[in-house]
Design a protein around this motif. Sequence first.
Motif, PDB file in Angstrom:
ATOM      1  N   ALA A 109       0.835  -1.210   0.000  1.00 28.82           N
ATOM      2  CA  ALA A 109       0.000   0.000   0.000  1.00 28.82           C
ATOM      3  C   ALA A 109       0.869   1.260   0.000  1.00 28.82           C
ATOM      4  N   LEU A 110       2.036   1.158   0.640  1.00 29.59           N
ATOM      5  CA  LEU A 110       2.927   2.323   0.745  1.00 29.59           C
ATOM      6  C   LEU A 110       3.832   2.473  -0.470  1.00 29.59           C
ATOM      7  N   ASP A 111       3.966   1.414  -1.234  1.00 28.40           N
ATOM      8  CA  ASP A 111       4.920   1.413  -2.337  1.00 28.40           C
ATOM      9  C   ASP A 111       4.802   2.643  -3.259  1.00 28.40           C
ATOM     10  N   PRO A 112       3.564   3.026  -3.665  1.00 30.26           N
ATOM     11  CA  PRO A 112       3.464   4.178  -4.573  1.00 30.26           C
ATOM     12  C   PRO A 112       3.919   5.501  -3.959  1.00 30.26           C
ATOM     13  N   LEU A 113       4.061   5.534  -2.627  1.00 29.79           N
ATOM     14  CA  LEU A 113       4.505   6.781  -1.973  1.00 29.79           C
ATOM     15  C   LEU A 113       6.023   6.872  -1.925  1.00 29.79           C
ATOM     16  N   GLY A 114       6.691   5.735  -2.069  1.00 29.82           N
ATOM     17  CA  GLY A 114       8.153   5.724  -2.040  1.00 29.82           C
ATOM     18  C   GLY A 114       8.731   6.095  -0.681  1.00 29.82           C
ATOM     19  N   THR A 115       7.987   5.863   0.396  1.00 31.99           N
ATOM     20  CA  THR A 115       8.512   6.194   1.730  1.00 31.99           C
ATOM     21  C   THR A 115       9.460   5.094   2.208  1.00 31.99           C
ATOM     22  N   GLY A 116      10.291   5.440   3.157  1.00 29.55           N
ATOM     23  CA  GLY A 116      11.227   4.469   3.736  1.00 29.55           C
ATOM     24  C   GLY A 116      11.572   4.905   5.145  1.00 29.55           C
ATOM     25  N   PRO A 117      12.509   4.210   5.773  1.00 33.73           N
ATOM     26  CA  PRO A 117      12.809   4.497   7.184  1.00 33.73           C
ATOM     27  C   PRO A 117      13.578   5.796   7.443  1.00 33.73           C
ATOM     28  N   GLU A 118      14.127   6.393   6.392  1.00 36.04           N
ATOM     29  CA  GLU A 118      14.887   7.635   6.595  1.00 36.04           C
ATOM     30  C   GLU A 118      13.919   8.806   6.763  1.00 36.04           C
ATOM     31  N   LYS A 119      14.055   9.571   7.848  1.00 33.78           N
ATOM     32  CA  LYS A 119      13.132  10.680   8.105  1.00 33.78           C
ATOM     33  C   LYS A 119      13.883  11.992   8.342  1.00 33.78           C
ATOM     34  N   PRO A 120      14.671  12.460   7.350  1.00 33.75           N
ATOM     35  CA  PRO A 120      15.464  13.682   7.557  1.00 33.75           C
ATOM     36  C   PRO A 120      14.600  14.903   7.888  1.00 33.75           C
ATOM     37  N   PHE A 121      13.347  14.879   7.417  1.00 37.66           N
ATOM     38  CA  PHE A 121      12.474  16.046   7.657  1.00 37.66           C
ATOM     39  C   PHE A 121      12.261  16.308   9.144  1.00 37.66           C
ATOM     40  N   LEU A 122      12.434  15.266   9.967  1.00 35.61           N
ATOM     41  CA  LEU A 122      12.225  15.469  11.408  1.00 35.61           C
ATOM     42  C   LEU A 122      13.292  16.385  11.995  1.00 35.61           C
ATOM     43  N   GLU A 123      14.405  16.512  11.264  1.00 34.14           N
ATOM     44  CA  GLU A 123      15.455  17.422  11.714  1.00 34.14           C
ATOM     45  C   GLU A 123      15.445  18.732  10.944  1.00 34.14           C
ATOM     46  N   THR A 124      15.087  18.653   9.674  1.00 31.51           N
ATOM     47  CA  THR A 124      15.184  19.834   8.807  1.00 31.51           C
ATOM     48  C   THR A 124      14.049  20.819   9.044  1.00 31.51           C
ATOM     49  N   ALA A 125      12.831  20.317   9.127  1.00 31.18           N
ATOM     50  CA  ALA A 125      11.669  21.213   9.262  1.00 31.18           C
ATOM     51  C   ALA A 125      11.814  22.026  10.545  1.00 31.18           C
ATOM     52  N   PRO A 126      11.394  23.300  10.510  1.00 29.90           N
ATOM     53  CA  PRO A 126      11.588  24.129  11.715  1.00 29.90           C
ATOM     54  C   PRO A 126      10.745  23.682  12.912  1.00 29.90           C
ATOM     55  N   TRP A 127       9.583  23.086  12.643  1.00 26.29           N
ATOM     56  CA  TRP A 127       8.701  22.740  13.764  1.00 26.29           C
ATOM     57  C   TRP A 127       8.101  21.341  13.627  1.00 26.29           C
ATOM     58  N   LEU A 128       8.094  20.635  14.742  1.00 30.28           N
ATOM     59  CA  LEU A 128       7.355  19.372  14.842  1.00 30.28           C
ATOM     60  C   LEU A 128       6.275  19.595  15.897  1.00 30.28           C
ATOM     61  N   ILE A 129       5.078  19.164  15.599  1.00 28.67           N
ATOM     62  CA  ILE A 129       4.011  19.277  16.601  1.00 28.67           C
ATOM     63  C   ILE A 129       3.597  17.854  16.979  1.00 28.67           C
ATOM     64  N   ALA A 130       3.943  17.457  18.188  1.00 27.26           N
ATOM     65  CA  ALA A 130       3.573  16.124  18.666  1.00 27.26           C
ATOM     66  C   ALA A 130       2.221  16.240  19.352  1.00 27.26           C
ATOM     67  N   VAL A 131       1.234  15.567  18.778  1.00 29.25           N
ATOM     68  CA  VAL A 131      -0.127  15.669  19.312  1.00 29.25           C
ATOM     69  C   VAL A 131      -0.388  14.457  20.209  1.00 29.25           C
ATOM     70  N   PHE A 132      -0.891  14.736  21.395  1.00 28.12           N
ATOM     71  CA  PHE A 132      -1.216  13.672  22.347  1.00 28.12           C
ATOM     72  C   PHE A 132      -2.708  13.699  22.651  1.00 28.12           C
ATOM     73  N   ALA A 133      -3.277  12.499  22.877  1.00 31.24           N
ATOM     74  CA  ALA A 133      -4.686  12.383  23.270  1.00 31.24           C
ATOM     75  C   ALA A 133      -4.726  12.053  24.760  1.00 31.24           C
ATOM     76  N   VAL A 200       4.481  17.599  10.999  1.00 36.47           N
ATOM     77  CA  VAL A 200       5.726  18.270  10.621  1.00 36.47           C
ATOM     78  C   VAL A 200       5.325  19.476   9.782  1.00 36.47           C
ATOM     79  N   THR A 201       5.910  20.644  10.084  1.00 37.22           N
ATOM     80  CA  THR A 201       5.502  21.813   9.301  1.00 37.22           C
ATOM     81  C   THR A 201       6.662  22.773   9.066  1.00 37.22           C
TER      82      THR A 201
END
Length: 227
Positions: A109-133, A200-201
């Motif tokens: 199901a994920l194949d067409p998105l080309g995602t993988g385990p590398e998540k550089p955006f978690l460091e590059t993007a200026p803000w991460l918003i962790a939402v908790f319930a 991530v924003t």
Amino acid sequence: MTEYKYTPLDQLGDYMPRGDAEMQTRANDFFDDLKRRHTIRDFTDQPVPREVIEKCIETAGRAPSGANHQPWFFGLVGDRDVKREIRLAAEEEERAFYDWRAGEEWLDALDPLGTGPEKPFLETAPWLIAVFAQRRGGVEAGMDKKNYYLHESVGIACGFLIAALHHAGLATLTHTPNPMTFLSKKLNRPATEKPYLLVVTGHPKKDAAVPHHSMIKKPLNDIMKVY
Ligand code: IYR
């Protein structure tokens, strides 16, 4: 006996009556704006004022919720070191996810998105918003009552948040490291809170691209029926 206190809507002045034509224009305009939102995974490190994000989180906090308990918490992460720690912890989980946890059907199901385990955006993007319930809380901070319809409430709040960030001119990515328990530890959140989503924003890279798979949107007729 509870005394029920209400303020007439008229007095609040919050409801704006509009004619049918104006409603249609506004509905169209909002659609046109939100249809330009795309999940992107390549962010620049261009700073974004914290106040902009804070206002968007304040908007999310106006979502309806079960018994108005507002069962959400937003961990706003801009600190480089904390972002890096989150990246490393997320990538560790994601490696296990992509290696064996996901299973064939999910990976397909994920194949067409080309995602993988590398998540550089978690460091590059200026803000991460962790939402908790929050499983427990109440109408005011510090209360410890049972919360209701958490997932519905927090899901709606996240919708408000994503729409607000897009409206402000920011790109967003809803990221769901699997599992996300490390977020509770990193951000020191209590066991009564369940990590729900990582938003991530920031600004998209010039060469950021949108997978064709994500641009397939079901036409109205496939998602609704008039009864
Ligand atoms: N959490 C993983 C996998 C992932 C799962 C779904 I469902 C997506 O729509 C996208 C990704 C990751 O972030 O790569």
